[in-house]
Design an enzyme around this catalytic site. Sequence first.
Site, PDB file in Angstrom:
ATOM      1  CB  THR A  31      -0.901   0.127   1.335  1.00 50.53           C
ATOM      2  OG1 THR A  31      -1.432  -1.386   1.430  1.00 50.53           O
ATOM      3  CG2 THR A  31      -1.944   1.054   1.036  1.00 50.53           C
ATOM      4  N   GLY A  99       6.356  -6.539   6.392  1.00 46.43           N
ATOM      5  CA  GLY A  99       7.330  -6.478   5.482  1.00 46.43           C
ATOM      6  C   GLY A  99       8.675  -6.288   6.025  1.00 46.43           C
ATOM      7  CD  GLU A 105       7.161  -0.525   8.652  1.00 47.14           C
ATOM      8  OE1 GLU A 105       6.726  -0.607   7.252  1.00 47.14           O
ATOM      9  OE2 GLU A 105       6.646  -1.217   9.341  1.00 47.14           O
TER      10      GLU A 105
END
Length: 234
Positions: A31, A99, A105
């Site tokens: 995404t 992922g 992140e």
Amino acid sequence: MSSDIAKRNAAEAALALVQPDMILGLGTGSTAAIFVTLLGERVKAGLKIICTPTSEATDRLARSLGVRIVSPDELSSIDLTIDGADEFDPALNLIKGGGAALLREKIIAEASDRMVVITDASKEVATLGKFPLPVEVNPFASELTRRRIHLRLEAAGLATASSSWRMATRESLLHTDGGHLILDISCGAIPDPARLAALLDDVPGVVEHGLFIGYASEVLVGEADGVRRVLPAG
Ligand code: 5RP
């Protein structure tokens, strides 16, 4: 409904939040990759923006599209981060790391004024835990660390949880961009994600875990014909 259409609708809605001269964090996953691709089109059309990536894969994609990338070391804070998630609950607690980019992140999300999550509706749950929880582990004493993690899982009421090391191939373990291992933990429903996060933070060999508590400002859920904006409940 194709989940690609839903993801694209979410990514397009996120693109509308981007203002010229912003410092933007770029997430990882399919995404986030759609978002980066759309952002690349805006950059080609003249948008001036500075971005910092959450993985080597996102770095490569963004650079290939002509997006200006800087190292996070050059930044003190980030205006907005757009990233995907594997699950979100009504409080907008997240599971991330499908992922294997959860460490970078989380570093980027923590430094961001705003983290907007883009997903399709399949990621929305009443209680986190259907998706196996990724935990990033230092390779040193990794089996000992795994046993120490399971003690914490028991303390959190998750005695039946099972775990497996994520594989890159049938024979070789996956290593993250930072050279760590990923332990995927099948927890079942996580009754108190904040408590589990604190327990995992307490294990020295745990580099990071995929519970993102209190990071997301909103979730843009892509639907077949648009986007639903979800804010934290309560
Ligand atoms: C990577 C992540 C991703 O954001 C998460 O796995 C969602 O990916 P996708 O958009 O492909 O479903 O946390 O570490």
